[in-house]
Write an enzyme that holds these catalytic residues in place. Structure first.
Site, mmCIF file in Angstrom:
data_model
loop_
_atom_site.group_PDB
_atom_site.id
_atom_site.type_symbol
_atom_site.label_atom_id
_atom_site.label_comp_id
_atom_site.label_asym_id
_atom_site.label_seq_id
_atom_site.Cartn_x
_atom_site.Cartn_y
_atom_site.Cartn_z
ATOM 1 N N HIS A 164 -19.622 7.198 -51.086
ATOM 2 C CA HIS A 164 -20.954 7.779 -51.235
ATOM 3 C C HIS A 164 -21.121 8.886 -50.204
ATOM 4 O O HIS A 164 -20.532 8.845 -49.126
ATOM 5 C CB HIS A 164 -22.035 6.708 -51.049
ATOM 6 N N ASP A 190 -23.334 2.876 -58.618
ATOM 7 C CA ASP A 190 -22.743 3.143 -59.931
ATOM 8 C C ASP A 190 -21.612 2.176 -60.254
ATOM 9 O O ASP A 190 -21.295 1.953 -61.425
ATOM 10 C CB ASP A 190 -22.208 4.577 -59.994
#
Length: 456
Positions: A334, A393
């Site tokens: 991320h 996700d």
């Protein structure tokens, strides 16, 4: 012989190939120049810290803490208006009521609602769950797209034509527009999906939203032909919407919202621009990539429990020998979080429960195995500047697949949540900043003398 329209518009001809080569040659910039001129690629430094571009009261993405005067990575936390997302989720789960409407109120107005304020707000959203007369027939049913993000974006832009005060950027009017779009979004999404299926020869069913149901319940009800859903399904979809609502002012689609808002344009154009940003596979489209990556993995593994097989596949991903050959393990890493993504942590607890109830324990175990192995393998294969962890996700695609949601709606569901954050940030930008956002780019091309056409 005249060319047919399809060949003119859609074929990549040798002439286009030749011109494309010129584009590639003349647009290439030496990567070392970014370092030389101290350009922060992606507006982030090598440690992932973003360039400070604004101020916000709406949310905070926390991935580090100060220890002995130095910034060190810590477990990730996400705050909405100062409240930890973990506390907000626990609060509405303990109270056994949906969280979407309550959290929407918080992000838009800055405080958690009282019981009366929440009931009034729920009623306000419910009465706005409608579209202009004949909108479904005249807009949604016309030229439906296989890509729901494009379909919804077109519908949002068309709603501009039905708004008598579309260009009014006063706070009350923009709030009205945002509330309308938040309430209408599930219909634009689900009806667009049904319209495309009808084009492919399937039955068409368009159900009106039920004012007694929550946003998550209405999505499931309108989506399914039998209108049926379980309490667990609605609870997990509602939680997914809350977890995706906002993620600081710097994420790509929300920054797009700030940039476009700063130009003075209308709400419909602003939200459409944010939609275009979210569609990208590096942003909102990442959960589909995760799902497809795992589908490919399961086809290529003879034993999902074999660590050596899983490791070999992950190494092949990084070496661009597997799946889409992009060299990425989707769902891992991320831009901000380095140790953990709090949204993924919350999701994971319920994913396991849902997987067990749906009979997907083996699939969940594979996801868990990849979550543990991927950071180590990435660390071995790549020079990384900060930690790598599973992001939201990674698990959201699995959740949506177990909820029997079509993959074409994975990113739109993200958008159905994030439109709340976009609305809050648009209102904040209009309230506080009256200056167009215009960063600088350093020109590299040398100046040249113009040559007449006959002399070239």
């Amino acid at each position: 012989m005249a060319k047919d329209i399809d060949s003119i518009f859609f074929d990549i001809t040798p002439e286009i190939e030749e011109l494309a080569l010129k584009c590639e040659t003349n647009n290439a910039i030496d990567k070392e120049l970014y370092t030389k001129y101290e350009v922060k690629r992606g507006l982030r430094d090598l440690n992932g810290k973003g360039v400070l571009a604004g101020l916000t009261n709406i949310s905070d993405v926390c991935a580090s803490k100060i220890v002995d005067g130095k910034s060190v990575p810590c477990e990730g936390n996400l705050y909405y208006r100062g409240y930890n997302i973990k506390d907000l989720v626990k609060g509405f789960l303990d109270a056994k009521h949906p969280g979407f409407e309550e959290t929407t109120y918080l992000l838009l107005f800055g405080e958690l609602p009282t019981k009366k304020e929440l009931k009034d707000f729920q009623d306000m959203l419910a009465e706005r769950r409608m579209l202009p007369p004949n909108f479904v027939r005249d807009v949604i049913m016309k030229a439906p797209s296989h890509d729901m993000m494009n379909s919804i974006t077109r519908s949002i832009l068309q709603l501009y034509s039905y708004d008598a005060k579309a260009d009014d950027t006063s706070i009350p009017n923009v709030l009205r527009q945002c509330l309308n779009l938040i309430a209408q979004f599930p219909m634009l999404m689900v009806y667009g999906y049904h319209a495309y299926n009808y084009k492919r020869g399937e039955d068409l069913y368009i159900y009106a939203p039920n004012p007694e149901l929550s946003t998550a319940e209405n999505i499931l009800m309108m989506l399914r032909e039998d209108r049926q859903y379980t309490e667990l399904e609605a609870k997990i979809l509602d939680m997914a919407l809350v977890l995706h609502m906002d993620h600081g002012g710097g994420n790509n689609s929300t920054f797009t919202t700030h940039v476009v808002t700063s130009s003075g344009t209308d709400t419909y154009s602003t939200i459409a621009a944010a939609m275009a940003s979210l569609k990208g596979p590096k942003h909102g489209g990442a959960n589909i990539k995760v799902t497809r990556m795992f589908e490919d993995m399961k086809k290529n593994l003879t034993d999902w429990t074999d660590d050596d097989q899983v490791r070999a596949y992950l190494e092949a991903l990084l070496e661009k020998r597997a799946f889409d050959k992009k060299g990425l393990i989707y769902g891992m890493g991320h831009a901000v979080y380095s140790i953990s993504d709090p949204r993924a942590d919350i999701f994971k607890k319920f994913v396991k429960q849902l997987a067990h109830e749906k009979g997907h324990d083996a699939e969940y175990a594979l996801y868990e195995k990849v979550e543990h192995m991927a950071p180590q393998i990435i660390g071995e294969k790549r020079h990384i500047y900060k930690g790598v962890n599973a992001n939201v996700d990674f698990y959201s695609g699995l959740v949506y697949s177990m909820l029997d949601l079509p993959s074409s709606l994975y990113t739109p569901i993200f958008a159905a949540a994030r439109i709340v954050g976009w609305s809050a940030h648009r209102l904040e930008e209009l309230q506080n900043v009256d200056k167009i956002i215009r960063p600088a780019y350093k020109p590299l091309a040398p100046y040249r003398e113009y040559k007449n056409l006959d002399d070239r």
